[in-house]
Design a protein around this motif. Structure first.
Motif, PDB file in Angstrom:
ATOM      1  N   ALA A 277       0.844  -1.198   0.000  1.00 21.68           N
ATOM      2  CA  ALA A 277       0.000   0.000   0.000  1.00 21.68           C
ATOM      3  C   ALA A 277       0.880   1.249   0.000  1.00 21.68           C
ATOM      4  O   ALA A 277       0.604   2.229  -0.711  1.00 21.68           O
ATOM      5  CB  ALA A 277      -0.928  -0.003   1.214  1.00 21.68           C
ATOM      6  N   GLU A 278       1.955   1.190   0.767  1.00 21.34           N
ATOM      7  CA  GLU A 278       2.851   2.350   0.807  1.00 21.34           C
ATOM      8  C   GLU A 278       3.551   2.543  -0.544  1.00 21.34           C
ATOM      9  O   GLU A 278       3.703   3.671  -1.016  1.00 21.34           O
ATOM     10  CB  GLU A 278       3.871   2.191   1.950  1.00 21.34           C
ATOM     11  N   ASP A 279       3.962   1.445  -1.174  1.00 19.26           N
ATOM     12  CA  ASP A 279       4.532   1.545  -2.537  1.00 19.26           C
ATOM     13  C   ASP A 279       3.536   2.219  -3.481  1.00 19.26           C
ATOM     14  O   ASP A 279       3.904   3.042  -4.317  1.00 19.26           O
ATOM     15  CB  ASP A 279       4.847   0.157  -3.106  1.00 19.26           C
ATOM     16  N   TRP A 280       2.274   1.810  -3.342  1.00 18.43           N
ATOM     17  CA  TRP A 280       1.237   2.348  -4.210  1.00 18.43           C
ATOM     18  C   TRP A 280       1.093   3.863  -4.021  1.00 18.43           C
ATOM     19  O   TRP A 280       0.996   4.625  -4.985  1.00 18.43           O
ATOM     20  CB  TRP A 280      -0.090   1.640  -3.937  1.00 18.43           C
ATOM     21  N   LEU A 281       1.098   4.287  -2.764  1.00 14.61           N
ATOM     22  CA  LEU A 281       0.988   5.704  -2.478  1.00 14.61           C
ATOM     23  C   LEU A 281       2.199   6.467  -3.014  1.00 14.61           C
ATOM     24  O   LEU A 281       2.080   7.583  -3.531  1.00 14.61           O
ATOM     25  CB  LEU A 281       0.860   5.930  -0.973  1.00 14.61           C
TER      26      LEU A 281
END
Lengths: 200, 200
Positions: free
Chosen positions: B191-195
């Motif tokens: 999720a952090e990669d996505w953000l």
């Protein structure tokens, strides 16, 4: 030399495929070997756990198909097999696997990788003739492999599946590091942390 | 300002608890707010997906209990609640949650965190009196909160659960970032990669 880590996968699991592409490098970075084991989600998930096939489970099926597509995109892979289509034929590959491992321990992994690539990238069914032919391209006696799929391989797979269940393995991929279990391709990072630190 | 990310959790999920402790910081690192939603695994998992309670599922139950203990150790948390024991009372907290969110939007998260801590670290049941009393410590009218648990909160929770299912939410934690779903505490890194990248 520390003992190898153990990697369990089902040929029909896209997440097992993604992990299979990474697991040996991961083990090697920490001075470990990696012992591969074919397993059958149809036995663990359907029979032992009493669940439905994952992709047929409401909500979760859609999520997993999307998640697999996301992983594929991240890995730069063009999967040829729609995730919501009925699975192709993989049981002959699973039966050949432990036979190849026993009789051709130096090349069982390259053969398994070739079969996984064929299944996922070329949408080939892993029927007995295709599996034996693929093994033949690596120098294995194709007729012996073909025979093993209905003989010794079948018995070896049955024993391997029983052993995997006894060890608590229920998914693909599943990794055991000195007995510590890691389920799912998302846990490869945790597994690597574990190898690096020897536990938290 | 970009839209907030959406965080779904069930009070009785240890993995939801671990994520609840991290999710606001994660969102803030990427200039996002975070909108919390209580959901009910008993509705999504048992009724919609047709599965057994996760901890009662053979093999998986043992794995999840061990995995939760591993996460707790990693986070430096001493969980007071045995994971294989029957779950405690949490429904009143889930019903109070959307009422608190509607009427006390500035403090609904600190109250939820206090309830989660009480449940997981002190093994408190989140019965209606305890929930109302906890809200009262944050300045909420405890009697109104107590009444809402059997009234407005109950209706709001029902609507919130329906909405979460319509969005495909089926687990705890579950995160939606601009519609992209992330299931499980293991996916916080994804999720952090996505953000960070706006997609892969």
């Amino acid at each position: 030399m520390q003992p190898p880590i153990h990697f369990y996968f089902d040929f029909l699991s896209p997440f097992g495929y993604f992990a299979a592409r990474q697991i040996d490098d991961l083990a090697r970075r920490h001075g470990r070997g990696c012992d591969w084991h074919a397993m059958l989600l149809g036995v663990s998930v359907l029979k032992v756990m009493g669940l439905k096939p994952l992709l047929d489970t409401p909500l979760k099926g859609d999520y997993l198909a999307r998640d697999a597509a996301r992983h594929a995109r991240r890995e730069g892979l063009a999967l040829a097999r729609p995730l919501h289509a009925p699975p192709g034929i993989t049981l002959p590959a699973a039966r050949a696997f432990p036979w190849l491992k026993r009789h051709h321990p130096d090349i069982y992994k390259p053969i398994a990788r070739a079969l996984l690539d064929a299944y996922w990238l070329e949408r080939r069914d892993l029927d007995a003739d295709f599996v034996a032919g693929t093994a033949g391209r690596f120098g294995v006696d194709a007729a012996a492999c073909r025979a093993a799929i209905d003989g010794e391989g079948r018995e070896l797979l049955r024993a391997a599946v029983d052993e995997s269940l006894a060890k608590g393995v229920f998914g693909s991929p599943f990794i055991l590091i000195d007995g510590e279990p890691f389920w799912g391709v998302e846990t490869l990072g945790l597994a690597e942390d574990w190898l690096r630190t020897g536990g938290w």
